[in-house]
Design an enzyme around this catalytic site. Structure first.
Site, PDB file in Angstrom:
ATOM      1  N   CYS A   2      -9.754  -6.235   1.957  1.00 24.91           N
ATOM      2  CA  CYS A   2     -10.660  -7.295   1.484  1.00 24.91           C
ATOM      3  C   CYS A   2     -10.068  -8.664   1.785  1.00 24.91           C
ATOM      4  CB  CYS A   2     -10.855  -7.170  -0.020  1.00 24.91           C
ATOM      5  SG  CYS A   2     -11.357  -5.535  -0.506  1.00 24.91           S
ATOM      6  N   ARG A  27      -9.791  -8.703   8.782  1.00 26.01           N
ATOM      7  CA  ARG A  27      -9.150  -7.782   7.834  1.00 26.01           C
ATOM      8  C   ARG A  27      -9.983  -6.529   7.605  1.00 26.01           C
ATOM      9  NH1 ARG A  27      -5.330 -10.556   4.493  1.00 26.01           N
ATOM     10  NH2 ARG A  27      -5.807  -9.200   2.760  1.00 26.01           N
ATOM     11  N   TRP A  74     -13.823  -4.264   1.590  1.00 20.46           N
ATOM     12  CA  TRP A  74     -13.658  -3.028   2.373  1.00 20.46           C
ATOM     13  C   TRP A  74     -13.712  -1.920   1.349  1.00 20.46           C
ATOM     14  CZ3 TRP A  74      -9.680   0.780   3.576  1.00 20.46           C
ATOM     15  CH2 TRP A  74      -9.903   1.464   4.775  1.00 20.46           C
ATOM     16  N   ASN A 100      -9.059  -7.765  -4.738  1.00 19.68           N
ATOM     17  CA  ASN A 100      -8.605  -6.936  -3.636  1.00 19.68           C
ATOM     18  C   ASN A 100      -7.551  -6.000  -4.209  1.00 19.68           C
ATOM     19  OD1 ASN A 100      -7.915  -5.820  -1.226  1.00 19.68           O
ATOM     20  ND2 ASN A 100      -6.796  -7.598  -0.438  1.00 19.68           N
ATOM     21  N   GLY A 101      -7.685  -4.688  -3.974  1.00 21.50           N
ATOM     22  CA  GLY A 101      -6.721  -3.722  -4.516  1.00 21.50           C
ATOM     23  C   GLY A 101      -7.471  -2.591  -5.202  1.00 21.50           C
ATOM     24  N   GLU A 482       2.154   5.759  21.443  1.00 25.30           N
ATOM     25  CA  GLU A 482       1.499   4.463  21.205  1.00 25.30           C
ATOM     26  C   GLU A 482       0.345   4.252  22.173  1.00 25.30           C
ATOM     27  OE1 GLU A 482       1.266   2.561  18.945  1.00 25.30           O
ATOM     28  OE2 GLU A 482       0.446   0.725  19.792  1.00 25.30           O
ATOM     29  N   LYS A 486      -3.549   3.515  20.909  1.00 23.19           N
ATOM     30  CA  LYS A 486      -4.272   2.317  21.371  1.00 23.19           C
ATOM     31  C   LYS A 486      -5.622   2.702  21.967  1.00 23.19           C
ATOM     32  CE  LYS A 486      -2.714  -0.758  19.781  1.00 23.19           C
ATOM     33  NZ  LYS A 486      -1.875  -0.081  18.894  1.00 23.19           N
ATOM     34  N   GLU A 489      -8.084   4.126  19.212  1.00 20.49           N
ATOM     35  CA  GLU A 489      -8.548   3.263  18.108  1.00 20.49           C
ATOM     36  C   GLU A 489      -9.471   2.148  18.577  1.00 20.49           C
ATOM     37  OE1 GLU A 489      -5.806   0.834  15.893  1.00 20.49           O
ATOM     38  OE2 GLU A 489      -4.364   0.864  17.516  1.00 20.49           O
ATOM     39  N   HIS A 505       3.354  25.177  26.568  1.00 19.94           N
ATOM     40  CA  HIS A 505       3.296  26.044  25.379  1.00 19.94           C
ATOM     41  C   HIS A 505       1.944  26.002  24.722  1.00 19.94           C
ATOM     42  CE1 HIS A 505       7.560  26.809  25.762  1.00 19.94           C
ATOM     43  NE2 HIS A 505       7.723  25.521  25.984  1.00 19.94           N
ATOM     44  N   LYS A 604      -7.253  -4.111   9.420  1.00 17.69           N
ATOM     45  CA  LYS A 604      -6.004  -4.642   9.951  1.00 17.69           C
ATOM     46  C   LYS A 604      -4.826  -4.285   9.055  1.00 17.69           C
ATOM     47  CE  LYS A 604      -3.149  -6.771  12.547  1.00 17.69           C
ATOM     48  NZ  LYS A 604      -2.771  -6.074  13.793  1.00 17.69           N
TER      49      LYS A 604
HETATM   50  C1  AGP Z   1      -2.221  -0.224  14.948  1.00 14.19           C
HETATM   51  O1  AGP Z   1      -2.884  -0.503  16.176  1.00 14.19           O
HETATM   52  C2  AGP Z   1      -3.165   0.207  13.874  1.00 14.19           C
HETATM   53  N1  AGP Z   1      -4.091  -0.817  13.600  1.00 14.19           N
HETATM   54  C3  AGP Z   1      -2.470   0.768  12.649  1.00 14.19           C
HETATM   55  O2  AGP Z   1      -1.960   2.021  13.040  1.00 14.19           O
HETATM   56  C4  AGP Z   1      -1.299  -0.050  12.054  1.00 14.19           C
HETATM   57  O3  AGP Z   1      -0.211  -0.044  12.950  1.00 14.19           O
HETATM   58  C5  AGP Z   1      -0.859   0.630  10.744  1.00 14.19           C
HETATM   59  O4  AGP Z   1      -1.939   0.572   9.843  1.00 14.19           O
HETATM   60  C6  AGP Z   1       0.379  -0.023  10.109  1.00 14.19           C
HETATM   61  O5  AGP Z   1       0.088  -1.348   9.786  1.00 14.19           O
HETATM   62  P1  AGP Z   1       1.333  -2.296   9.360  1.00 14.19           P
HETATM   63  O6  AGP Z   1       2.238  -2.393  10.568  1.00 14.19           O
HETATM   64  O7  AGP Z   1       0.705  -3.607   8.995  1.00 14.19           O
HETATM   65  O8  AGP Z   1       2.034  -1.646   8.200  1.00 14.19           O
END
Ligand code: AGP
Length: 609
Positions: A2, A27, A74, A100-101, A482, A486, A489, A505, A604
């Site tokens: 949020c 966010r 959110w 938020n929370g 990674e 990428k 997502e 395997h 985010k």
């Molecule tokens: C990364 O591209 C993603 N958006 C997600 O995996 C992110 O890395 C993960 O939520 C951890 O976030 P942070 O580094 O802010 O803790």
């Protein structure tokens, strides 16, 4: 998660609130709302959907209010809807709250408040807050909230206003970020700094357990009981446009291209001029602890976890210390065998990820020394760790992490060399070779960025495929993890990272005619092995895109398409190899018309479990 904004001053509140919410859109949210003090009452507009839906609802209305609060939600408890959007009010409609929370004991509080005659309108946990305030309100919002918080368990960044107290905003912070922006005859509140930069760079970063009263002429910070707390002004050096797109189509592309700068900033002052030593005086790590260190633990989520996997390889390789790396949501519940004398490294770009923060607390509770690698000064992780090694990547707005990841790698290389040096496990010339290459690695990234067009062409070739594989061994496998995330997502193409030696395997059964396989082959001691895996998949019809160094590996059967990395020390290859994979994912998403900066379902910063 949020976004929260608040304003009290001399300007019209509505434009300030909307502008602030716009800067927090990254966010991740699914509804938005504002409340202002207008004509002796609280005027509220809130809508499910994007901010534009709310702006449309406000069209044609004129407001004079100079105090208000806004929110982008959110959803956690209660589906995205107009009713569940914030702000929420008490029964009388004279107190409004945004939050938020997660209020963890909201069910109990809700049933108690109902037994006291309160009428609830939404399905949210948040709505217990205005009713609790109403329950204790005797003309002072601060006091009422202070009493209410004695009953609340959970995480909150909350902002409240009451129509009987014009111009006065009351806020409280526990486990979720809140920042106050200092103005002249006006003051601002936000859940993140970019929302303030249009108006001010002087801020107070609230800590857990702190409340504040904000009016146009003053800010009083205290604990939840009202005991004053002295706050240092945190001056924000970010340029306003840093949080803008600076001419790029998306924040993500901007941030990919910012990586050379981010690396330079993160390395700045941390390698001596002769590249003989790493300078990490900022770490409050007792040399005795380092010398006697038996094991290092690394824990994080998502991309930060992938940086941790690289951290494991390089710390073991250079410092010769055993390392365990864990996804934070696993670490926190597996009763980890850690205690005093252990070093736990938590990695988090935002410093607010709930699972990572919980893992940090678990490590501290067990007596380990916690080192945080984070990109946000004043973040929860930064404040709760014993030591902090900041990445200086600057604000990362796109949901998909790129420059933060690259600077996390740089931080791990610094840490690995520093640990090796402290324990005498790395000869000076080997150390110098790595540090010199590290200091120049930004140029290698620049070279790869200049070749973005070629990567875009490859992305265009494969952007309509259903699935891709990323394979590699050792550090290359860690980078493959990674690259795969990428692509998934932001382009929504299914992808899988696989240890190249493990394919036979089982998963090799999925390799058929035309399946794209991105093979990383940067490690000299593993090149031949990886080459045989490339032949394995090519024999079954795969189309291979190979990432490798130019020169001795440039054999024609390495792949159908070759991406050459500029020369560097092999142990630093991940910093270079990930850049084409980031660009590949970005362009695939663009060609598929995806919302690159705000992918579906994602946020985010995941500040809830
Ligand atoms: C990364 O591209 C993603 N958006 C997600 O995996 C992110 O890395 C993960 O939520 C951890 O976030 P942070 O580094 O802010 O803790």
């Amino acid at each position: 998660m949020c976004g929260i904004v608040g304003y009290s001053g001399h300007r019209q509140a509505v434009p300030v609130l909307i502008d602030g919410l716009r800067r927090l859109e990254y966010r991740g949210y699914d509804s938005a709302g504002i409340v202002i003090a207008e004509n002796g009452g609280l005027a509220i507009e809130k809508r499910a959907g994007t901010l534009e839906v709310l702006v449309q609802a406000l069209q044609g209305q004129s407001f004079t209010a100079t105090t208000g609060i806004g929110h982008t939600r959110w959803a956690t408890h209660g589906s995205p809807s107009d009713t569940n959007a914030h702000p929420h009010t008490d029964c009388s409609g004279r107190v409004a709250v945004v939050h938020n929370g997660i209020i963890e004991n909201y069910r109990f509080l809700r049933s108690w408040l109902k037994s006291e005659g309160h009428i609830f309108r939404s399905d949210t946990d948040t709505e217990v807050l205005p009713h609790l305030i109403e329950q204790y309100y005797r003309g002072d919002l601060f006091q009422a909230l202070s009493l209410a918080l004695e009953r609340v368990e959970g995480s909150f960044a909350l902002l409240a206003m009451a129509i009987d107290e014009p111009g006065r905003l009351i806020l409280a912070r526990q486990d979720s970020p809140l920042v106050v922006g200092l103005g002249m005859g006006e003051n601002f509140i936000a859940s993140d700094i970019p929302a303030l930069l249009t108006y001010t760079r002087d801020t107070y970063i609230l800590n857990d357990g702190e409340m504040a009263e904000v009016t146009p002429d003053g800010i009083k910070v205290s604990d939840f009981k009202g005991t004053p707390v002295f706050k240092e002004i945190f001056h924000v050096n970010w340029e306003a446009e840093q949080a803008e797109k600076a001419g790029y189509d998306h924040f993500m592309l901007k941030e990919i291209h910012e990586q050379p700068h981010a690396l330079r900033e993160t390395l700045r002052g941390r390698v001596d001029e002769n590249a003989r030593r790493v300078l990490l005086d900022e770490l409050e790590l007792d040399s005795g602890l380092v010398r006697n260190l038996k094991k290092v633990f690394i824990t994080a989520c998502g991309t930060a976890y992938h940086a941790g996997v690289i951290g494991k390889y390089v710390i073991e390789k250079l410092a010769r210390i055993p390392v365990e790396v864990d996804i934070a949501s696993e670490f926190r519940y597996r009763d980890p065998l850690i205690g005093p004398g252990d070093l736990v490294v938590v990695v988090s770009q935002s410093g607010e990820t709930a699972d990572t923060r919980a893992a940090l607390r678990e490590a501290r509770r067990r007596g380990a020394h916690v080192l945080a690698i984070t990109n946000v000064v004043g973040s929860s992780v930064a404040r709760e760790a014993d030591s902090v090694l900041y990445t200086w990547a600057g604000p990362e707005i796109a949901v998909a992490s790129t420059k933060a990841y690259l600077t996390q790698l740089a931080a791990f290389y610094l840490l690995a060399v520093w640990l090796a040096e402290e324990r005498g496990n790395l000869p000076g010339d080997a150390r110098e070779g790595i540090l010199r290459a590290l200091r120049e690695i930004d140029a290698g990234v620049e070279t790869l960025l200049a070749d973005a067009g070629r990567i875009a062409a490859l992305a265009r070739r494969y952007h309509e495929r259903e699935c891709l594989f990323f394979i590699g061994r050792g550090l290359d496998y860690a980078v493959a993890l990674e690259g795969s995330l990428k692509l998934k997502e932001i382009s929504y193409i299914h992808a899988e990272a696989y240890a190249a030696g493990e394919l036979k395997h089982g998963t090799l059964a999925l390799i058929t005619e035309g399946v794209p396989v991105i093979a990383l082959a940067t490690q000299p001691d593993l090149f031949e092995k990886t080459l045989s895996n490339i032949k394995e998949v090519k024999a079954r019809g795969a189309e291979v895109v190979a990432l490798t160094f130019a020169g001795e590996y440039d054999t024609e059967d390495v792949g159908d398409h070759l991406i050459h990395l500029p020369p560097t020390h092999p142990v630093l290859a991940p910093i270079l190899a990930v850049v084409p994979l980031q660009l590949f994912a970005y362009y695939a998403a663009v060609f598929r018309g995806c919302p690159v900066d705000k992918p579906r379902n994602l946020a985010k910063s995941v500040t809830v479990e």
